[in-house]
Design an enzyme around this catalytic site. Structure first.
Site, PDB file in Angstrom:
ATOM      1  N   GLU A 118      14.591  28.246   2.516  1.00  0.00           N
ATOM      2  CA  GLU A 118      14.602  29.654   2.124  1.00  0.00           C
ATOM      3  C   GLU A 118      13.611  30.437   2.994  1.00  0.00           C
ATOM      4  O   GLU A 118      12.497  29.978   3.242  1.00  0.00           O
ATOM      5  CB  GLU A 118      14.196  29.736   0.654  1.00  0.00           C
ATOM      6  N   TRP A 119      14.024  31.604   3.430  1.00  0.00           N
ATOM      7  CA  TRP A 119      13.100  32.516   4.106  1.00  0.00           C
ATOM      8  C   TRP A 119      12.378  33.343   3.054  1.00  0.00           C
ATOM      9  O   TRP A 119      13.002  33.968   2.203  1.00  0.00           O
ATOM     10  CB  TRP A 119      13.829  33.443   5.073  1.00  0.00           C
ATOM     11  N   ILE A 120      11.059  33.315   3.087  1.00  0.00           N
ATOM     12  CA  ILE A 120      10.247  34.090   2.147  1.00  0.00           C
ATOM     13  C   ILE A 120       9.459  35.120   2.936  1.00  0.00           C
ATOM     14  O   ILE A 120       8.697  34.774   3.843  1.00  0.00           O
ATOM     15  CB  ILE A 120       9.305  33.185   1.342  1.00  0.00           C
ATOM     16  N   ASP A 172      -2.442  18.659   2.020  1.00  0.00           N
ATOM     17  CA  ASP A 172      -2.837  19.237   3.309  1.00  0.00           C
ATOM     18  C   ASP A 172      -3.125  20.723   3.118  1.00  0.00           C
ATOM     19  O   ASP A 172      -2.627  21.578   3.845  1.00  0.00           O
ATOM     20  CB  ASP A 172      -1.720  19.027   4.339  1.00  0.00           C
TER      21      ASP A 172
END
Length: 288
Positions: A93-95, A195
């Site tokens: 998904e592009w956020i 991380d």
């Protein structure tokens, strides 16, 4: 690359018109792209000559975090399991990034995520920390996991690379032998991002915090918090809010350097001797 991206979109059953393929900066391991089709915008990572589990590990980590319902992560639509040197992709998904400060709500969200636990420590599959393979197994004691698979794993890599030798190697082995003196044997086994530096979380245009690029494990939540204090990227109100929902142990300041040591060893093994003095200082602090 355009052809490969179009072929990758077919794997998510998107054969609609592609309007834009734009490189995205920010990572130094993968090539990343913003891709917009008639159906939706995507964030696609591409790499080649990587291990078969390279993108699978990230995708499964995102799934575990999403299942906690504590903090948002990008949805994963597809990942390749490469066999050989061919290109592989991770489609997500592009956020849209925002500019507001979500560190206050992120502290709360991370504390809730850390309250999702396991009966054992570690993780049953290999992951990656940076570009380094991270071997994992399940352990019944946190001290055993941290000794064998975190400090011991970086020791093996460092000896091979030549970044850990001589007095540094002797001190690290001595610390590993005595690790039970410095960290808890059986803390709560929290789900950790693994991380969590300042570049691996972001804020949406609506002001919602989002976690990205995990290297998950189950372990002492103080291990995660120690890394957030190593390279910055987290305002003070982040920790203040976190502590409201999940307190750190009283000896946190005593254990923080030994937890930060792992990430400094990772940076030493990836980037070189510029991190050597910090590693040596911590080793000397604990074992003389």
């Amino acid at each position: 690359m355009e052809r490969f991206i179009r072929e990758t979109l077919e794997k998510v059953n998107d054969t609609s018109t592609v309007h834009s393929i734009q490189p995205v900066s920010g990572g130094d391991i993968n090539q990343s792209f913003y891709v917009e089709t008639d159906r939706r915008p995507y964030f696609i990572k591409v790499n080649e000559k990587v291990a078969s589990h390279f993108f699978q590990a990230e995708a499964e980590g995102l799934r575990l975090i999403k299942e906690t319902e504590a903090v948002r992560v990008p949805d994963v639509y597809h990942y390749d399991i490469p066999d050989g040197d061919e290109k592989a992709a991770l489609v997500m998904e592009w956020i849209e990034k925002g500019t507001s400060d979500a560190s206050h709500s992120f502290g709360k969200s991370l504390a809730h995520m850390h309250q999702h636990t396991s009966e054992k420590y570690g993780y049953g599959k290999p992951t990656f920390v940076g570009e380094l393979n991270q071997t994992n197994e399940w352990c019944t004691a946190w001290t055993d996991y941290y000794r064998r698979y975190r400090l011991g794993g970086q020791l093996d890599i460092g000896v091979t690379k030549g970044s850990i030798s001589g007095l540094r190697e002797e001190r690290l082995i001595k610390l590993m032998d005595r690790v039970d003196e410095f960290i808890p044997q059986k803390p709560k086994a929290s789900l950790l991002h693994g991380d969590l530096w300042g570049g691996n979380w972001m804020t949406t245009s609506e002001g919602e915090p989002v976690l990205i690029d995990p290297s998950v494990l189950y372990g002492d939540h103080a291990f995660e918090l120690a890394f957030t204090e190593l390279f910055g990227g987290f305002p003070p109100n982040f920790l203040d809010q976190y502590h409201t929902y999940f307190e750190l142990p009283e000896n946190y300041q005593d254990t923080k350097p030994i937890y930060q040591l792992f990430y400094l060893l990772v940076h030493l093994n990836i980037f070189g001797e510029m991190y050597g003095s910090q590693v040596d200082r911590i080793l000397k602090h604990y074992v003389g």
